[in-house]
Design a protein around this motif. Structure first.
Motif, PDB file in Angstrom:
ATOM      1  N   ALA A 189      -0.437  -2.827  -8.854  1.00 61.00           N
ATOM      2  CA  ALA A 189      -1.700  -2.675  -8.117  1.00 61.00           C
ATOM      3  C   ALA A 189      -2.525  -3.952  -8.188  1.00 61.00           C
ATOM      4  O   ALA A 189      -2.806  -4.458  -9.271  1.00 61.00           O
TER       5      ALA A 189
ATOM      6  N   GLN B 161       0.868  -1.183   0.000  1.00 59.46           N
ATOM      7  CA  GLN B 161       0.000   0.000   0.000  1.00 59.46           C
ATOM      8  C   GLN B 161       0.901   1.229   0.000  1.00 59.46           C
ATOM      9  O   GLN B 161       1.667   1.430   0.935  1.00 59.46           O
TER      10      GLN B 161
ATOM     11  N   LEU C 119      -7.730   6.922  -2.598  1.00 58.03           N
ATOM     12  CA  LEU C 119      -7.112   7.136  -3.911  1.00 58.03           C
ATOM     13  C   LEU C 119      -8.048   7.950  -4.805  1.00 58.03           C
ATOM     14  O   LEU C 119      -7.608   8.850  -5.530  1.00 58.03           O
TER      15      LEU C 119
ATOM     16  N   ARG D 226      -6.409  16.030  -8.168  1.00 57.72           N
ATOM     17  CA  ARG D 226      -5.562  16.323  -9.333  1.00 57.72           C
ATOM     18  C   ARG D 226      -6.397  16.890 -10.489  1.00 57.72           C
ATOM     19  O   ARG D 226      -5.886  17.619 -11.324  1.00 57.72           O
TER      20      ARG D 226
ATOM     21  N   THR E  89       3.264   7.708 -10.070  1.00 63.34           N
ATOM     22  CA  THR E  89       3.761   6.542 -10.808  1.00 63.34           C
ATOM     23  C   THR E  89       2.907   6.299 -12.046  1.00 63.34           C
ATOM     24  O   THR E  89       3.420   6.037 -13.138  1.00 63.34           O
ATOM     25  N   MET E  90       1.595   6.391 -11.871  1.00 60.45           N
ATOM     26  CA  MET E  90       0.685   6.193 -13.006  1.00 60.45           C
ATOM     27  C   MET E  90       0.965   7.220 -14.099  1.00 60.45           C
ATOM     28  O   MET E  90       0.976   6.904 -15.288  1.00 60.45           O
ATOM     29  N   GLU E  91       1.211   8.446 -13.675  1.00 67.77           N
ATOM     30  CA  GLU E  91       1.469   9.535 -14.627  1.00 67.77           C
ATOM     31  C   GLU E  91       2.753   9.267 -15.416  1.00 67.77           C
ATOM     32  O   GLU E  91       2.794   9.407 -16.634  1.00 67.77           O
TER      33      GLU E  91
ATOM     34  N   VAL F 266       1.202   6.923  -5.755  1.00 64.34           N
ATOM     35  CA  VAL F 266       0.544   5.995  -6.693  1.00 64.34           C
ATOM     36  C   VAL F 266       0.217   6.737  -7.987  1.00 64.34           C
ATOM     37  O   VAL F 266       0.497   6.258  -9.092  1.00 64.34           O
ATOM     38  N   ILE F 267      -0.342   7.934  -7.840  1.00 65.90           N
ATOM     39  CA  ILE F 267      -0.763   8.689  -9.033  1.00 65.90           C
ATOM     40  C   ILE F 267       0.446   9.195  -9.815  1.00 65.90           C
ATOM     41  O   ILE F 267       0.447   9.173 -11.045  1.00 65.90           O
TER      42      ILE F 267
ATOM     43  N   ASN G 255       2.724  -2.760 -13.524  1.00 67.16           N
ATOM     44  CA  ASN G 255       1.614  -2.303 -12.678  1.00 67.16           C
ATOM     45  C   ASN G 255       1.449  -3.288 -11.521  1.00 67.16           C
ATOM     46  O   ASN G 255       0.979  -4.401 -11.704  1.00 67.16           O
TER      47      ASN G 255
ATOM     48  N   PHE H  21       5.426   4.710 -21.187  1.00 70.42           N
ATOM     49  CA  PHE H  21       5.163   3.357 -21.668  1.00 70.42           C
ATOM     50  C   PHE H  21       5.135   3.283 -23.194  1.00 70.42           C
ATOM     51  O   PHE H  21       5.787   2.435 -23.799  1.00 70.42           O
TER      52      PHE H  21
ATOM     53  N   ARG I 256       4.191   6.403 -15.960  1.00 70.11           N
ATOM     54  CA  ARG I 256       3.987   5.268 -16.867  1.00 70.11           C
ATOM     55  C   ARG I 256       3.263   5.708 -18.126  1.00 70.11           C
ATOM     56  O   ARG I 256       3.571   5.256 -19.226  1.00 70.11           O
ATOM     57  N   LEU I 257       2.279   6.569 -17.936  1.00 75.63           N
ATOM     58  CA  LEU I 257       1.481   7.035 -19.069  1.00 75.63           C
ATOM     59  C   LEU I 257       2.380   7.728 -20.085  1.00 75.63           C
ATOM     60  O   LEU I 257       2.262   7.522 -21.286  1.00 75.63           O
TER      61      LEU I 257
ATOM     62  N   TYR J 131      -6.824  -0.801 -16.414  1.00 77.95           N
ATOM     63  CA  TYR J 131      -5.622   0.039 -16.370  1.00 77.95           C
ATOM     64  C   TYR J 131      -5.007   0.141 -17.770  1.00 77.95           C
ATOM     65  O   TYR J 131      -4.620   1.216 -18.218  1.00 77.95           O
TER      66      TYR J 131
ATOM     67  N   GLU K  39      -7.727  11.562  -3.901  1.00 77.23           N
ATOM     68  CA  GLU K  39      -6.457  12.123  -4.387  1.00 77.23           C
ATOM     69  C   GLU K  39      -6.519  12.361  -5.897  1.00 77.23           C
ATOM     70  O   GLU K  39      -6.018  13.368  -6.401  1.00 77.23           O
TER      71      GLU K  39
ATOM     72  N   TYR L 214      -1.107   7.655  -1.592  1.00 76.16           N
ATOM     73  CA  TYR L 214      -1.891   7.922  -2.808  1.00 76.16           C
ATOM     74  C   TYR L 214      -1.203   8.873  -3.793  1.00 76.16           C
ATOM     75  O   TYR L 214      -1.195   8.598  -4.996  1.00 76.16           O
ATOM     76  N   PRO L 215      -0.602   9.979  -3.315  1.00 75.38           N
ATOM     77  CA  PRO L 215       0.043  10.863  -4.298  1.00 75.38           C
ATOM     78  C   PRO L 215       1.132  10.140  -5.089  1.00 75.38           C
ATOM     79  O   PRO L 215       1.289  10.356  -6.291  1.00 75.38           O
TER      80      PRO L 215
ATOM     81  N   MET M  65      -4.314  11.163 -14.217  1.00 77.53           N
ATOM     82  CA  MET M  65      -2.922  10.875 -14.584  1.00 77.53           C
ATOM     83  C   MET M  65      -2.308  12.014 -15.388  1.00 77.53           C
ATOM     84  O   MET M  65      -1.114  12.266 -15.287  1.00 77.53           O
ATOM     85  N   ALA M  66      -3.114  12.641 -16.228  1.00 78.69           N
ATOM     86  CA  ALA M  66      -2.572  13.668 -17.129  1.00 78.69           C
ATOM     87  C   ALA M  66      -3.518  14.861 -17.198  1.00 78.69           C
ATOM     88  O   ALA M  66      -4.058  15.181 -18.262  1.00 78.69           O
TER      89      ALA M  66
ATOM     90  N   PHE N 160      -4.564   3.428 -21.522  1.00 71.70           N
ATOM     91  CA  PHE N 160      -3.485   3.763 -22.457  1.00 71.70           C
ATOM     92  C   PHE N 160      -3.985   3.913 -23.896  1.00 71.70           C
ATOM     93  O   PHE N 160      -3.258   4.394 -24.761  1.00 71.70           O
TER      94      PHE N 160
ATOM     95  N   PHE O 236      -9.725  -1.993 -12.129  1.00 72.42           N
ATOM     96  CA  PHE O 236      -8.715  -1.271 -11.346  1.00 72.42           C
ATOM     97  C   PHE O 236      -9.413  -0.795 -10.077  1.00 72.42           C
ATOM     98  O   PHE O 236     -10.358  -0.012 -10.139  1.00 72.42           O
TER      99      PHE O 236
END
Lengths: 358, 308
Positions: free
Chosen positions: A260, A173, B227, B234, A182-184, A179-180, A258, A190, A186-187, B81, B230, A176-177, B117-118, B85, B221
């Motif tokens: 999660a 776990q 989460l 954003r 990391t997601m950003e 986690v996001i 990923n 990737f 990756r986006l 997830y 959060e 949260y910040p 994410m963006a 993409f 997901f």
């Protein structure tokens, strides 16, 4: 399943990502053992290739091939070589199949454009079980795969004989910040790495010693430098441009794994569902990878189970590589009591008891 | 009466094949990207699109494994997830630096995730009867999905995939209405069926579902409440429109906190409930939805607001 007895230096594929050196070349391990010699010493292994829909899963089968092996799963960006130093110490009658997860080691990468998700390794285990027609499986996992073992045992409680987890207990776990963030990342990256993967250009290459150094630094000094060769053997290709250099040939997309799987509540629920004998080994000098309260909450659930055993040993995250002697006695003991042979015997006994009642 | 709109079928290349789509209306400016829900396809927007402002195009896509888009390769499970993409993949194909998103159900979840994410690349979001995905609370859901997926994959590999069970079209309409709790009523079912059925070779009068059977076993997901909050932080202050069907449970109490963050000090957040609306509210109550969507689009994507 093919058993490849060829111990020649290179397996050549159509592109750079598929060109690997055989493990025996670089580790000083004995070459692949002859198929006929079934009960030979643990220092020998057979290269295994298991057909899966996107290619193959590679593995090293140690010990007898006429019994069901324990399935060994490595950590993130490692490979089957993670168990090289533990294998010679196992009881000689124990079979052990250490595999390379998709995109790692000598196993096929996922198809282009596809993403690596931790949860998909549950499918990989089930595919292997179906291929070999195993009703149940015994699992040993390190790090990321120790977590996979935990999840698998919760999701398929009736399909597991035993699990041994090394130094990561449960899905982590994270704040949260983070986690996001990391997601950003990756986006952004990737798609770029996925494209680079398809390029025919050779990745950056290094001398063998430079690669050792990179692996050593990459594991945050968790693997002693003299043992890094075990992780490298299945992870590098020989450069065509520079005769004395090598490059990493694992899938670039692995950087964006990923992890999660679910929330802390789900982890607790999973812990409640695990019924199989379970040995968890914690390396004392290694991190918890999350706030310890989450780890403790799940550990408390597991400790109440009669067949859960907890062992803390001195060592780093890769304790099973650096100091396999520190864990081998409890591991051998646990396998002897609950491994595939013991489980099969107790099933047979139960079956006979049931039949005698009839 | 619904006006008929000009559209162009598009195929967006992907390493595993292509993403199929329909680009309605204006091709000169960046369109709204519309994403359907789980097991649906772009036909879900058939009745809504003719009601939208005609100065702006709408690009509706079929997600992988749905409609006329390519399936994911064998052995690769479907995952929410990974679906996210698809959005940057489409943006890259058309050279957009920003995206306007409209999503129903799974498409709305994807829009929320992508916007978190963006955020700097999103200029508005329209979310139809969804905000957050359902939670994963039971590990046995994973058990069923993995086993179901492997079974379907085996069926496809065995070659029986060539001809799944087939039915008459009227039977499929009936099934779709029943399985959706009449959210897709029989008289509107063809909007959902026209891109996901194929004619049976064995029974000339029958058709079968042509979508990938594996999508039924996709991996959600899990966005836990902390989460979700959060992520909402954003996104905050973005133009965000949520439309809920009053008879649908999908935008429930779990979404309240997230919505309060999205709406806090944000004049561009709008929430409406369509009386009598079910989950496919945009399909069976397209006019009511358009009543809210049209001014929202005019406000946040006025004519000539952004070039391709």
């Amino acid at each position: 399943m093919d058993t490849d007895d060829n111990s020649s230096g290179t397996i050549t594929g159509s592109d750079l990502g598929q060109r690997y050196r055989h493990a025996g070349d670089l580790t000083g391990e004995a070459p692949t053992r002859p198929r006929a010699n079934i009960w030979c010493s643990k220092k020998y292994f057979a290269e295994i290739s298991i057909t899966v829909p996107w290619g193959h899963i590679s593995g090293k089968w140690y010990g007898p091939q006429n019994v069901q092996p324990i399935l060994g799963l490595h950590g993130w960006q490692d490979n089957a070589g993670t168990f090289d130093r533990l294998m010679p110490l196992l009881s000689p009658d124990v079979a052990f199949l250490a595999i390379d997860l998709p995109g790692h080691g000598l196993s096929s990468r996922l198809p282009d454009g596809c993403y690596y998700n931790s949860v998909d390794n549950l499918y990989v285990i089930r595919l292997i079980m179906k291929q070999y027609k195993w009703e149940k499986v015994s699992l040993v996992g390190h790090s990321m795969s120790s977590i996979i073992c935990f999840v698998f045992a919760a999701v398929f409680p009736d399909k597991v004989d035993m699990i041994i987890g090394i130094d990561a207990l449960k899905p982590h776990q994270r704040p949260y910040p983070s986690v996001i963030r990391t997601m950003e990342t990756r986006l952004d990256e990737f798609l770029r790495e996925d494209e680079r993967n398809r390029s025919k250009n050779e990745p950056p290459s290094y001398t063998y010693d430079e690669l050792i150094e990179r692996v050593y630094i990459g594991t945050f000094h968790s693997v002693n430098k003299e043992h890094c060769k075990h992780l490298m053997a299945r992870n590098i290709g020989k450069s065509e441009k520079y005769p004395d250099k090598y490059f990493f040939c694992r899938d670039r997309r692995l950087k964006f794994y990923n992890y999660a799987i679910g929330s802390q509540e789900l982890c607790v629920e999973m812990a409640n569902r695990i019924t199989c004998p379970y040995l968890f080994i914690k390396a004392a000098q290694s991190s918890y990878f999350e706030d310890k309260k989450y780890y403790d909450e799940v550990l408390d659930v597991l400790l109440k189970k009669p067949n859960f055993e907890y062992l803390e040993v001195n060592g780093s995250h890769h304790v099973h590589m650096n100091d396999p002697e520190a864990i081998i006695a409890p591991v051998n003991n646990f396998i002897q009591r609950f491994g595939p042979a013991a489980a099969a015997a107790s099933r047979q006994k139960a079956k006979e008891a049931k039949e005698s009642k009839l | 009466m619904h006006k008929r709109l000009q559209y162009e079928e598009v195929m967006i290349p992907a390493p595993w094949g292509h993403i199929a789509g329909r680009w309605y209306g204006n091709r000169a400016d960046r369109p709204i990207l519309a994403i359907h829900g789980w097991l649906d396809n772009l036909g879900t927007f058939d009745r809504l699109i003719p009601l939208l402002p005609d100065y702006i195009g709408v690009l509706c896509i079929d997600l992988p494994g749905h409609g006329r888009s390519s399936r994911l390769p064998p052995g690769v499970p479907y995952n929410v997830y990974d679906y996210v993409f698809i959005i940057p993949r489409v943006m890259k194909e058309f050279g957009w630096s920003k995206v306007s998103l409209m999503g129903h159900s799974l498409g709305g979840v994807m829009s929320f995730m992508y916007a978190a994410m963006a955020p700097s690349t999103v200029d508005m979001i329209i979310s139809l009867d969804v905000l957050l995905p359902r939670r994963i609370e039971d590990p046995s859901k994973l058990t069923k999905d993995i086993e179901g997926y492997l079974l379907e994959e085996r069926r496809q590999a065995d070659g029986t995939e060539h001809e799944p069970p087939s039915f008459t079209l009227s039977k499929l309409r009936e099934t779709l209405a029943r399985n959706s709790n009449n959210s897709v009523p029989q008289h509107l079912a063809d909007h959902m069926l026209h891109r996901q059925v194929a004619k049976s070779n064995m029974y000339p009068e029958k058709v079968f579902f042509s979508r990938d059977g594996r999508v039924k076993f996709y991996h959600i997901f899990d966005i836990e409440n902390g989460l979700a909050l959060e992520m909402a932080r954003r996104i905050e202050k973005k133009p965000y429109l949520v439309i809920k069907g009053s008879l649908s449970p999908f935008v429930g109490p779990r979404c309240n906190e997230t919505m309060s963050i999205l709406s806090h000090d944000n004049p561009n957040f709008e929430f409406y409930e369509v009386e009598g609306g079910k989950h496919h509210v945009h399909l069976h109550a397209a006019e009511e939805c358009a009543r809210y969507i049209v001014p929202f689009i005019r406000n946040h994507r006025p004519p000539r607001s952004s070039k391709l």
